[in-house]
Motif scaffolding. Structure first.
Motif, PDB file in Angstrom:
ATOM      1  N   LEU A   1       5.218  11.901 -15.390  1.00 52.53           N
ATOM      2  CA  LEU A   1       4.079  11.794 -16.304  1.00 52.53           C
ATOM      3  C   LEU A   1       4.482  10.875 -17.444  1.00 52.53           C
ATOM      4  O   LEU A   1       5.653  10.511 -17.593  1.00 52.53           O
ATOM      5  CB  LEU A   1       3.665  13.166 -16.841  1.00 52.53           C
TER       6      LEU A   1
ATOM      7  N   ARG B   1       0.663  14.130 -22.593  1.00 55.91           N
ATOM      8  CA  ARG B   1      -0.185  14.693 -21.528  1.00 55.91           C
ATOM      9  C   ARG B   1      -0.174  16.212 -21.614  1.00 55.91           C
ATOM     10  O   ARG B   1      -1.218  16.841 -21.532  1.00 55.91           O
ATOM     11  CB  ARG B   1       0.313  14.246 -20.151  1.00 55.91           C
TER      12      ARG B   1
ATOM     13  N   ARG C   1      -4.300   5.905 -12.977  1.00 57.31           N
ATOM     14  CA  ARG C   1      -4.896   7.238 -13.030  1.00 57.31           C
ATOM     15  C   ARG C   1      -5.961   7.465 -11.968  1.00 57.31           C
ATOM     16  O   ARG C   1      -6.154   8.591 -11.517  1.00 57.31           O
ATOM     17  CB  ARG C   1      -5.501   7.466 -14.419  1.00 57.31           C
TER      18      ARG C   1
ATOM     19  N   CYS D   1       3.658   2.366  -9.891  1.00 61.19           N
ATOM     20  CA  CYS D   1       2.817   3.357 -10.565  1.00 61.19           C
ATOM     21  C   CYS D   1       1.381   2.866 -10.431  1.00 61.19           C
ATOM     22  O   CYS D   1       1.022   1.828 -10.980  1.00 61.19           O
ATOM     23  CB  CYS D   1       3.216   3.468 -12.036  1.00 61.19           C
TER      24      CYS D   1
ATOM     25  N   TYR E   1      -7.102   6.743  -5.853  1.00 64.00           N
ATOM     26  CA  TYR E   1      -7.006   7.947  -5.036  1.00 64.00           C
ATOM     27  C   TYR E   1      -6.896   7.602  -3.547  1.00 64.00           C
ATOM     28  O   TYR E   1      -6.579   6.482  -3.178  1.00 64.00           O
ATOM     29  CB  TYR E   1      -8.178   8.869  -5.334  1.00 64.00           C
TER      30      TYR E   1
ATOM     31  N   ASN F   1      -4.852  16.676 -14.575  1.00 63.30           N
ATOM     32  CA  ASN F   1      -4.103  17.536 -13.651  1.00 63.30           C
ATOM     33  C   ASN F   1      -3.493  18.750 -14.347  1.00 63.30           C
ATOM     34  O   ASN F   1      -2.951  19.629 -13.673  1.00 63.30           O
ATOM     35  CB  ASN F   1      -2.950  16.755 -13.011  1.00 63.30           C
TER      36      ASN F   1
ATOM     37  N   CYS G   1       2.305  10.822 -10.270  1.00 65.18           N
ATOM     38  CA  CYS G   1       2.243  10.710 -11.716  1.00 65.18           C
ATOM     39  C   CYS G   1       1.050  11.543 -12.170  1.00 65.18           C
ATOM     40  O   CYS G   1      -0.083  11.304 -11.723  1.00 65.18           O
ATOM     41  CB  CYS G   1       2.081   9.254 -12.155  1.00 65.18           C
ATOM     42  N   LEU G   2       1.314  12.526 -13.014  1.00 68.07           N
ATOM     43  CA  LEU G   2       0.265  13.437 -13.459  1.00 68.07           C
ATOM     44  C   LEU G   2      -0.312  12.994 -14.798  1.00 68.07           C
ATOM     45  O   LEU G   2       0.401  12.470 -15.660  1.00 68.07           O
ATOM     46  CB  LEU G   2       0.793  14.865 -13.577  1.00 68.07           C
ATOM     47  N   PHE G   3      -1.608  13.231 -14.948  1.00 70.63           N
ATOM     48  CA  PHE G   3      -2.316  12.929 -16.184  1.00 70.63           C
ATOM     49  C   PHE G   3      -2.980  14.203 -16.688  1.00 70.63           C
ATOM     50  O   PHE G   3      -2.892  15.252 -16.054  1.00 70.63           O
ATOM     51  CB  PHE G   3      -3.347  11.817 -15.945  1.00 70.63           C
TER      52      PHE G   3
ATOM     53  N   PRO H   1      -1.485   9.003  -8.326  1.00 69.49           N
ATOM     54  CA  PRO H   1      -2.204  10.033  -9.069  1.00 69.49           C
ATOM     55  C   PRO H   1      -3.102  10.828  -8.121  1.00 69.49           C
ATOM     56  O   PRO H   1      -3.241  10.478  -6.941  1.00 69.49           O
ATOM     57  CB  PRO H   1      -3.062   9.208 -10.028  1.00 69.49           C
TER      58      PRO H   1
END
Length: 489
Positions: free
Chosen positions: A70, A79, A288, A285, A291, A45, A40-42, A18
């Motif tokens: 996602l 999302r 969220r 995965c 980073y 984003n 993987c976008l949340f 993420p």
């Protein structure tokens, strides 16, 4: 200590990461160029369709066909529809209709929207059999409580997504539907013997695999009936012997989010990631909020585990190769995504067909709508739900019976409509509704979760989900003001 570049790149190939914002940070673009398999976008984003499309195009340019994924199940888990709610009914509504062709068309249309926005992988569908009424994490995300029904709709959903050129991901293996706890917070345990688990939990995964599912996502749950201790994500017996061996799955095994307490709460994300890859996961995965610095720590842990002999280098190579083959499928499926399109109205049509009414609906001349609030859960997040978009005189209240007299006074001379969500799970909500029905026995109750609790009332409306289209279909039924049926994103 510097990392061996070959091992570091192999470790990167196991990562689905993420990031923080509406724009791809430098560390993401450099990481993709250095072999990270994808992102993987949340909702943090995602903003407008134009922003999403531009972001995904930038991500796609950073490497050769990175995974751009996602969690877009439709229904409650959305999302791209975080602000307004989804334009597609969720699995419970589709299961209530029980038309596999509708499910296939719905997911194909949803896949078309994802393709237009630049996505190529969807961590859906959920093929969990929801047999626990108090399940806090699945509920309306399941097609239902019957394994055969879930199997036929899971297969249809897989087919629909992949017809649009979007990688489908059947989840949460080996089945999260019999749990009464949320693996975001703890390690749930399913108490059932092997015969029940094979007949119930595993049947939908067999169907999804037979339908060609390219990926399967693991669950952070414990099933002693399958001979495991600890989470399935870390269990070689479950991933290798059962999923690969017995079920014959040859695609990519994706972990559920590695920052969830059910898998890493006691040992940390880096160590859990090493154990997951060693157990058979190909793609991690990460969750969220994992980073740049934490991603670096996970990469270093994987490399160190190979050096120490705890993680065979061949296992890392195997995972990287499977992920490359998945990206090759995505590259070959580009014409499908280019041609994919949404089917106008399929989402609303499905939501309308899912509506169920018990009792006699009155003519609502002066409706006063009371929405009883309910927690959304970690998987769903803060997504708009309810009927306020169509009934301007709507109040949202806490599930507190002490508020009943105030609501009763405000509703005098009006037609009371009470909206709940999974009321069977919340005794405070039920107590408030019962107090209101004592004063308004002919009131309409709209259940936007699973209709397990049905109080005595004038009419009971079940939507089987709280997506935008579920709300719109109920509002149409009740005579609410006209509103747009769909949103651009």
């Amino acid at each position: 200590m510097s990392l061996d570049p070959t091992l570091a790149r192999l470790a990167n190939a196991t990562l689905l990461v993420p990031f923080e914002s509406h724009h791809a940070p430098r560390w993401i673009l450099e990481g993709l160029a250095d072999g990270i398999s994808g992102v993987c976008l949340f909702h943090n984003n995602l903003d407008t369709p134009e922003q999403i499309t531009a972001l995904n195009a930038e991500l796609a340019r950073a490497a050769d066909t990175p995974l751009i994924s996602l969690d877009e199940e439709g229904g409650d888990v959305t999302r791209i529809g975080q602000e307004h709610g989804s334009d597609y009914p969720g699995n419970a509504a589709l299961g209530a209709v029980d038309d596999p062709e509708l499910t296939r068309a719905t997911l194909r249309s949803l896949g078309g929207r994802l393709a237009q926005l630049g996505f190529n992988m969807d961590l859906a569908p959920s093929v969990d059999v929801n047999v626990a009424d108090d399940n806090p994490v699945i509920g309306t995300r399941s097609f239902g409580s019957d394994a055969a029904l879930v199997a036929r709709h899971g297969a249809a959903a897989v087919a629909g997504l992949q017809e649009a050129g979007i990688v489908a991901c059947a989840k949460h293996f080996p089945g999260h539907g019999a749990t009464s706890q949320d693996s975001h917070h703890t390690l749930p345990r399913v108490e059932a013997d092997a015969e029940v688990l094979h007949r119930r939990e595993l049947a939908p995964f067999r169907a999804a695999i037979d339908a060609g599912a390219l990926s399967v996502l693991t669950a952070h749950i414990e099933m002693s009936g399958l001979g495991m201790t600890g989470p399935a994500t870390l269990a070689p017996k479950v991933l290798n012997d059962l999923l690969r061996g017995e079920l014959g799955f040859e695609g990519v095994i994706v972990s559920d989010a590695m920052d969830m307490h059910g898998v890493s709460g006691r040992i940390g994300v880096p160590e859990a990631s090493v154990l997951a890859v060693a157990a058979g996961c190909d793609l991690l995965c990460l969750g969220r909020f994992v980073y740049a610095d934490q991603v670096a720590a996970i990469r270093a842990a994987l490399v160190e585990a190979v050096r120490d002999g705890r993680l065979p280098g061949e296992r890392l190579e195997e995972a990287a190769d499977r992920n490359l083959r998945l990206r090759s499928w995505i590259r070959d499926a580009a014409p499908r995504r280019t041609a994919a399109a949404e089917s106008a109205g399929v989402g609303l049509s499905g939501a309308r067909r899912a509506l169920r009414v018990a009792g006699e609906l009155p003519a609502l001349e002066s409706p006063y709508v009371v929405e009883v609030d309910a927690p959304s859960g970690m998987a769903v997040g803060d997504v708009h739900w309810g009927l306020s978009s169509w009934f301007p005189d709507t109040v949202r209240v806490a599930p507190d019976a002490a508020l009943a007299e105030r609501i009763i006074a405000a509703a005098q001379g009006r037609d009371l409509v009470v909206v709940v969500r999974d009321a069977h799970r919340y005794p405070e909500a039920r107590a408030l509704v019962e107090r209101l029905l004592g004063a308004f026995p002919d009131a309409v109750v709209v259940e936007m979760g699973l209709p397990i609790w049905r109080p005595s009332c004038g009419a009971h409306v079940s939507t089987y989900g709280a997506a935008h289209v579920n709300g719109l279909s109920a509002a149409e039924l009740l005579g609410g003001a006209a509103a747009p049926a769909a949103h651009p994103a």
